[in-house]
Design a protein around this motif. Structure first.
Motif, PDB file in Angstrom:
ATOM      1  N   TRP A  74      11.293  -0.774   6.913  1.00 14.62           N
ATOM      2  CA  TRP A  74      11.220  -1.059   5.477  1.00 14.62           C
ATOM      3  C   TRP A  74      11.655   0.154   4.664  1.00 14.62           C
ATOM      4  CZ3 TRP A  74      10.984  -5.400   2.914  1.00 14.62           C
ATOM      5  CH2 TRP A  74      10.727  -5.351   1.542  1.00 14.62           C
ATOM      6  N   ASP A  75      11.215   1.329   5.092  1.00 10.37           N
ATOM      7  CA  ASP A  75      11.622   2.555   4.393  1.00 10.37           C
ATOM      8  C   ASP A  75      13.140   2.736   4.478  1.00 10.37           C
ATOM      9  OD1 ASP A  75       8.976   3.005   3.781  1.00 10.37           O
ATOM     10  OD2 ASP A  75       8.679   4.497   5.366  1.00 10.37           O
ATOM     11  N   TRP A  76      13.723   2.467   5.664  1.00  9.97           N
ATOM     12  CA  TRP A  76      15.173   2.557   5.817  1.00  9.97           C
ATOM     13  C   TRP A  76      15.890   1.617   4.842  1.00  9.97           C
ATOM     14  CZ3 TRP A  76      18.236  -1.619   7.225  1.00  9.97           C
ATOM     15  CH2 TRP A  76      19.591  -1.321   7.384  1.00  9.97           C
TER      16      TRP A  76
ATOM     17  N   ALA B 298       0.818  -1.212   0.000  1.00  9.92           N
ATOM     18  CA  ALA B 298       0.000   0.000   0.000  1.00  9.92           C
ATOM     19  C   ALA B 298       0.853   1.264   0.000  1.00  9.92           C
ATOM     20  CB  ALA B 298      -0.926   0.000   1.216  1.00  9.92           C
ATOM     21  N   ASN B 299       2.032   1.208   0.626  1.00  4.66           N
ATOM     22  CA  ASN B 299       2.851   2.407   0.793  1.00  4.66           C
ATOM     23  C   ASN B 299       4.136   2.402  -0.019  1.00  4.66           C
ATOM     24  OD1 ASN B 299       1.158   3.695   2.760  1.00  4.66           O
ATOM     25  ND2 ASN B 299       1.805   2.108   4.179  1.00  4.66           N
ATOM     26  N   GLY B 300       4.412   1.293  -0.776  1.00  4.70           N
ATOM     27  CA  GLY B 300       5.619   1.189  -1.580  1.00  4.70           C
ATOM     28  C   GLY B 300       6.861   1.332  -0.729  1.00  4.70           C
ATOM     29  N   PRO B 301       8.047   1.150  -1.238  1.00  2.00           N
ATOM     30  CA  PRO B 301       8.356   0.477  -2.489  1.00  2.00           C
ATOM     31  C   PRO B 301       7.912  -0.986  -2.477  1.00  2.00           C
ATOM     32  CG  PRO B 301      10.340   1.428  -1.490  1.00  2.00           C
ATOM     33  CD  PRO B 301       9.211   1.599  -0.532  1.00  2.00           C
ATOM     34  N   ASN B 302       8.016  -1.603  -3.623  1.00  2.00           N
ATOM     35  CA  ASN B 302       7.475  -2.950  -3.798  1.00  2.00           C
ATOM     36  C   ASN B 302       8.147  -3.981  -2.905  1.00  2.00           C
ATOM     37  OD1 ASN B 302       5.672  -2.076  -5.721  1.00  2.00           O
ATOM     38  ND2 ASN B 302       7.109  -2.388  -7.381  1.00  2.00           N
ATOM     39  N   TRP B 303       7.384  -4.996  -2.604  1.00  2.00           N
ATOM     40  CA  TRP B 303       7.833  -6.125  -1.796  1.00  2.00           C
ATOM     41  C   TRP B 303       8.971  -6.860  -2.514  1.00  2.00           C
ATOM     42  CZ3 TRP B 303       6.616  -7.866   2.970  1.00  2.00           C
ATOM     43  CH2 TRP B 303       6.896  -9.181   3.284  1.00  2.00           C
TER      44      TRP B 303
ATOM     45  N   TRP C 166      15.686  -9.609   4.402  1.00  2.00           N
ATOM     46  CA  TRP C 166      15.754  -8.901   3.131  1.00  2.00           C
ATOM     47  C   TRP C 166      17.108  -8.213   3.035  1.00  2.00           C
ATOM     48  CZ3 TRP C 166      11.603  -8.594   6.454  1.00  2.00           C
ATOM     49  CH2 TRP C 166      10.377  -9.022   5.979  1.00  2.00           C
ATOM     50  N   SER C 167      17.631  -8.091   1.834  1.00  2.00           N
ATOM     51  CA  SER C 167      18.906  -7.398   1.630  1.00  2.00           C
ATOM     52  C   SER C 167      18.801  -6.485   0.421  1.00  2.00           C
ATOM     53  CB  SER C 167      20.028  -8.405   1.388  1.00  2.00           C
ATOM     54  OG  SER C 167      20.211  -9.226   2.505  1.00  2.00           O
ATOM     55  N   ARG C 168      19.433  -5.334   0.554  1.00  2.00           N
ATOM     56  CA  ARG C 168      19.562  -4.378  -0.560  1.00  2.00           C
ATOM     57  C   ARG C 168      20.926  -3.716  -0.421  1.00  2.00           C
ATOM     58  NH1 ARG C 168      15.149  -3.127  -3.744  1.00  2.00           N
ATOM     59  NH2 ARG C 168      13.163  -3.587  -2.787  1.00  2.00           N
ATOM     60  N   ASP C 169      21.744  -3.859  -1.445  1.00  5.35           N
ATOM     61  CA  ASP C 169      23.102  -3.329  -1.424  1.00  5.35           C
ATOM     62  C   ASP C 169      23.806  -3.823  -0.154  1.00  5.35           C
ATOM     63  OD1 ASP C 169      22.609  -2.024  -3.874  1.00  5.35           O
ATOM     64  OD2 ASP C 169      21.696  -0.343  -2.810  1.00  5.35           O
TER      65      ASP C 169
END
Length: 82
Positions: free
Chosen positions: A77-79, A10-15, A32-35
């Protein structure tokens, strides 16, 4: 976990599909991992806690705590997605 999914959608970014594994005797971990960032949630019998990392130095580049509501998850999640 389902309500967290819908909150993110509902609030993005995508799952992003997480890694899911058993931790100890009665806990499930979702990561979850990002960079260089990672966010891991630990689901116990009655509580949810988190571990977030953003580098290799565990004394300065790591934070953990408890999640008591969906808004705290949204902040994490936003972080992860910044």
């Amino acid at each position: 976990l389902t309500s967290l999914f819908w909150r993110v959608e509902a609030n993005g970014p995508n799952w992003v599909t997480p890694r899911i594994f058993a931790e100890g005797y009665s806990e499930v971990a979702v990561k979850w991992s990002r960079d260089q960032k990672s966010l891991t949630l630990f689901f116990g019998n009655k509580e949810v806690s988190y571990l977030k990392t953003w580098g290799l130095n565990i004394s300065e580049e790591m934070d953990d705590g408890d999640i008591t509501n969906e808004y705290e998850f949204q902040t994490l999640w936003d972080w992860l997605n910044q």
